[in-house]
Write a protein that holds these residues in place. Structure first.
Motif, PDB file in Angstrom:
ATOM      1  N   ALA A 167       5.170  -6.818   4.357  1.00  0.00           N
ATOM      2  CA  ALA A 167       4.262  -5.839   3.754  1.00  0.00           C
ATOM      3  C   ALA A 167       3.538  -6.425   2.551  1.00  0.00           C
ATOM      4  CB  ALA A 167       5.056  -4.591   3.345  1.00  0.00           C
ATOM      5  N   ILE A 168       4.235  -7.234   1.767  1.00  0.00           N
ATOM      6  CA  ILE A 168       3.607  -7.881   0.613  1.00  0.00           C
ATOM      7  C   ILE A 168       2.451  -8.769   1.069  1.00  0.00           C
ATOM      8  CG2 ILE A 168       4.011  -9.661  -1.149  1.00  0.00           C
ATOM      9  CD1 ILE A 168       6.840  -8.371  -1.488  1.00  0.00           C
ATOM     10  N   MET A 169       2.672  -9.503   2.159  1.00  0.00           N
ATOM     11  CA  MET A 169       1.621 -10.366   2.691  1.00  0.00           C
ATOM     12  C   MET A 169       0.447  -9.536   3.221  1.00  0.00           C
ATOM     13  SD  MET A 169       2.057 -13.530   5.382  1.00  0.00           S
ATOM     14  CE  MET A 169       2.913 -12.548   6.605  1.00  0.00           C
ATOM     15  N   ALA A 170       0.745  -8.443   3.940  1.00  0.00           N
ATOM     16  CA  ALA A 170      -0.313  -7.614   4.529  1.00  0.00           C
ATOM     17  C   ALA A 170      -1.126  -6.899   3.462  1.00  0.00           C
ATOM     18  CB  ALA A 170       0.297  -6.608   5.503  1.00  0.00           C
ATOM     19  N   ALA A 171      -0.451  -6.392   2.423  1.00  0.00           N
ATOM     20  CA  ALA A 171      -1.167  -5.670   1.366  1.00  0.00           C
ATOM     21  C   ALA A 171      -2.156  -6.571   0.653  1.00  0.00           C
ATOM     22  CB  ALA A 171      -0.169  -5.086   0.370  1.00  0.00           C
ATOM     23  N   ALA A 172      -1.764  -7.828   0.438  1.00  0.00           N
ATOM     24  CA  ALA A 172      -2.694  -8.778  -0.178  1.00  0.00           C
ATOM     25  C   ALA A 172      -3.857  -9.083   0.764  1.00  0.00           C
ATOM     26  CB  ALA A 172      -1.953 -10.054  -0.548  1.00  0.00           C
ATOM     27  N   HIS A 173      -3.555  -9.204   2.051  1.00  0.00           N
ATOM     28  CA  HIS A 173      -4.608  -9.479   3.033  1.00  0.00           C
ATOM     29  C   HIS A 173      -5.668  -8.378   3.031  1.00  0.00           C
ATOM     30  CE1 HIS A 173      -6.494 -10.692   6.819  1.00  0.00           C
ATOM     31  NE2 HIS A 173      -6.406  -9.422   7.188  1.00  0.00           N
ATOM     32  N   TYR A 174      -5.228  -7.122   2.975  1.00  0.00           N
ATOM     33  CA  TYR A 174      -6.157  -5.995   3.014  1.00  0.00           C
ATOM     34  C   TYR A 174      -6.693  -5.631   1.633  1.00  0.00           C
ATOM     35  CZ  TYR A 174      -4.788  -5.257   7.866  1.00  0.00           C
ATOM     36  OH  TYR A 174      -4.574  -5.420   9.211  1.00  0.00           O
ATOM     37  N   GLN A 175      -6.246  -6.348   0.604  1.00  0.00           N
ATOM     38  CA  GLN A 175      -6.710  -6.129  -0.773  1.00  0.00           C
ATOM     39  C   GLN A 175      -6.603  -4.655  -1.169  1.00  0.00           C
ATOM     40  OE1 GLN A 175     -10.620  -8.310  -0.249  1.00  0.00           O
ATOM     41  NE2 GLN A 175      -9.886  -9.362  -2.086  1.00  0.00           N
ATOM     42  N   LEU A 176      -5.373  -4.159  -1.102  1.00  0.00           N
ATOM     43  CA  LEU A 176      -5.118  -2.748  -1.360  1.00  0.00           C
ATOM     44  C   LEU A 176      -4.879  -2.521  -2.852  1.00  0.00           C
ATOM     45  CD1 LEU A 176      -2.869  -1.892   1.709  1.00  0.00           C
ATOM     46  CD2 LEU A 176      -5.282  -1.336   1.366  1.00  0.00           C
ATOM     47  N   LYS A 242      -6.741  -7.052  -5.680  1.00  0.00           N
ATOM     48  CA  LYS A 242      -5.340  -7.375  -5.442  1.00  0.00           C
ATOM     49  C   LYS A 242      -4.455  -6.146  -5.667  1.00  0.00           C
ATOM     50  CE  LYS A 242      -5.552 -12.262  -6.813  1.00  0.00           C
ATOM     51  NZ  LYS A 242      -5.020 -13.286  -7.757  1.00  0.00           N
ATOM     52  N   PRO A 243      -3.453  -5.939  -4.797  1.00  0.00           N
ATOM     53  CA  PRO A 243      -2.463  -4.904  -5.101  1.00  0.00           C
ATOM     54  C   PRO A 243      -1.671  -5.305  -6.348  1.00  0.00           C
ATOM     55  CG  PRO A 243      -1.739  -6.221  -3.228  1.00  0.00           C
ATOM     56  CD  PRO A 243      -3.133  -6.683  -3.566  1.00  0.00           C
ATOM     57  N   ILE A 244      -0.990  -4.347  -6.937  1.00  0.00           N
ATOM     58  CA  ILE A 244      -0.305  -4.569  -8.217  1.00  0.00           C
ATOM     59  C   ILE A 244       1.200  -4.393  -8.037  1.00  0.00           C
ATOM     60  CG2 ILE A 244      -0.018  -3.721 -10.585  1.00  0.00           C
ATOM     61  CD1 ILE A 244      -3.009  -2.833 -10.376  1.00  0.00           C
ATOM     62  N   PHE A 245       1.940  -5.342  -8.551  1.00  0.00           N
ATOM     63  CA  PHE A 245       3.398  -5.271  -8.518  1.00  0.00           C
ATOM     64  C   PHE A 245       3.907  -5.243  -9.954  1.00  0.00           C
ATOM     65  CE2 PHE A 245       6.166  -5.990  -4.720  1.00  0.00           C
ATOM     66  CZ  PHE A 245       7.358  -5.563  -5.287  1.00  0.00           C
ATOM     67  N   ILE A 246       4.663  -4.198 -10.306  1.00  0.00           N
ATOM     68  CA  ILE A 246       5.280  -4.095 -11.625  1.00  0.00           C
ATOM     69  C   ILE A 246       6.737  -4.531 -11.513  1.00  0.00           C
ATOM     70  CG2 ILE A 246       5.914  -2.571 -13.523  1.00  0.00           C
ATOM     71  CD1 ILE A 246       3.555  -0.776 -12.767  1.00  0.00           C
ATOM     72  N   ILE A 247       7.080  -5.607 -12.202  1.00  0.00           N
ATOM     73  CA  ILE A 247       8.476  -6.029 -12.282  1.00  0.00           C
ATOM     74  C   ILE A 247       9.082  -5.299 -13.468  1.00  0.00           C
ATOM     75  CG2 ILE A 247      10.071  -7.959 -12.588  1.00  0.00           C
ATOM     76  CD1 ILE A 247       7.954  -9.789 -11.374  1.00  0.00           C
ATOM     77  N   SER A 248       9.910  -4.314 -13.178  1.00  0.00           N
ATOM     78  CA  SER A 248      10.486  -3.450 -14.204  1.00  0.00           C
ATOM     79  C   SER A 248      11.913  -3.922 -14.477  1.00  0.00           C
ATOM     80  CB  SER A 248      10.467  -1.995 -13.712  1.00  0.00           C
ATOM     81  OG  SER A 248      10.979  -1.118 -14.673  1.00  0.00           O
ATOM     82  N   ASN A 249      12.071  -4.736 -15.505  1.00  0.00           N
ATOM     83  CA  ASN A 249      13.390  -5.264 -15.856  1.00  0.00           C
ATOM     84  C   ASN A 249      14.221  -4.163 -16.509  1.00  0.00           C
ATOM     85  OD1 ASN A 249      13.207  -8.259 -15.251  1.00  0.00           O
ATOM     86  ND2 ASN A 249      11.397  -8.002 -16.535  1.00  0.00           N
TER      87      ASN A 249
END
Length: 289
Positions: A167-176, A242-249
């Motif tokens: 899904a991470i790869m697909a979301a970047a491909h579709y520029q979600l 680009k889709p956004i990923f929040i790394i929430s430590n």
């Protein structure tokens, strides 16, 4: 340290709401006899910020078509959402306890089920499915030319699942750009630390290599959480980004001293004497700004 000018009074109010939700949550787990308090407590700041401030959401109309969607992929921590739903007036706590995993009238379960709880966007159980579903929702918003945003919260242990990386790869491909994934990175999964089970790091570099924008924060600091969510660009279906990923430590068991960083509290119940101790810890650890 901080990049954005965030209303500090708003942050204080959200901090106070986190104290309230944590207390209600541990009481809820005590009453139903079983939960996953470690991971439920670690995601409180993010869930509170989303539901009480940053999501376009109406608790009186959970199926409102223009709402932002939130999928809790780490579905074993559904009790955090149930506690928030109760606080928002959607259900009473007594009602949820009465209908929790009963044989004939079960509406609420250890893993959330969208068939029975209208505020749940996607049923959870097997890990690794929430992000692929969120991908489909974000694509659907684009197809329908809708401005709502899709959020998905995954666990760091859950990131071992290959479906997430597809899904991470697909979301970047579709520029979600209307998709925001949040990993509750509390560093402990069911059988041990994530570092020893399946090391994710450097997670930021991996996600960037897959074509995502990455924001890394202290996920138990409400100011940092608000900064991250306030920085999000508009969820415009016409704009491809680009889709956004929040790394929430975060800290597993956050707010309860004897649970923090303790693998024992991945799952289980809480005894009466532990309940009192936990409530005292939450009060003692109340944030003062």
């Amino acid at each position: 340290m901080y990049k954005y000018n965030i209303d500090i009074e708003m942050v204080r109010k959200l901090d106070e709401k986190c104290v309230e939700i944590r207390k209600n949550l541990v009481n809820f787990i005590y009453r139903i006899g079983m939960g996953h308090l470690g991971g439920e407590l670690s995601l409180v700041e993010m869930a509170v910020a989303l539901y009480y401030k940053y999501m376009n959401y109406d608790p009186k109309n959970p199926k409102w078509e223009e709402r932002d969607r939130l999928i809790l992929s780490k579905g074993h921590c559904s009790e955090t959402l149930y506690t928030i739903f109760s606080d928002l007036g959607m259900y009473t706590m007594d009602y949820m306890v009465e209908h929790f995993e009963t044989l004939d009238t079960a509406e609420f379960g250890m893993h959330c089920n969208r068939k029975y709880v209208p505020a749940i966007e996607a049923s959870a159980g097997s890990l690794g499915h929430g992000l692929p579903i969120a991908l489909g929702m974000a694509l659907g918003a684009r197809k329908q030319k809708k401005n709502w945003r899709t959020f998905v919260i995954v666990g760091d242990g859950e990131m071992d699942e290959g479906t997430n990386w597809e899904a991470i790869m697909a979301a970047a491909h579709y520029q979600l750009g209307n998709l925001v994934a949040i990993v509750d990175k509390n560093k402990i999964q069911m059988t041990g630390t994530t570092a020893n089970t399946m090391n994710l790091d450097p997670l930021d570099k991996k996600l960037e290599a897959f074509g995502w924008d990455v924001i890394e924060i202290d996920g138990n600091d409400m100011y940092s959480v608000c900064e991250a969510l306030q920085s999000l660009p508009p969820a415009d279906p016409y704009v491809r980004r680009k889709p956004i990923f929040i790394i929430s430590n975060t800290i597993k068991g956050k707010g309860v001293d004897f649970m923090e960083g303790n693998i024992k509290w991945h799952g289980g119940g809480i005894a009466k004497e532990q309940l009192e101790q936990a409530l005292n810890c939450i009060e003692k650890n109340r944030k003062v700004r």
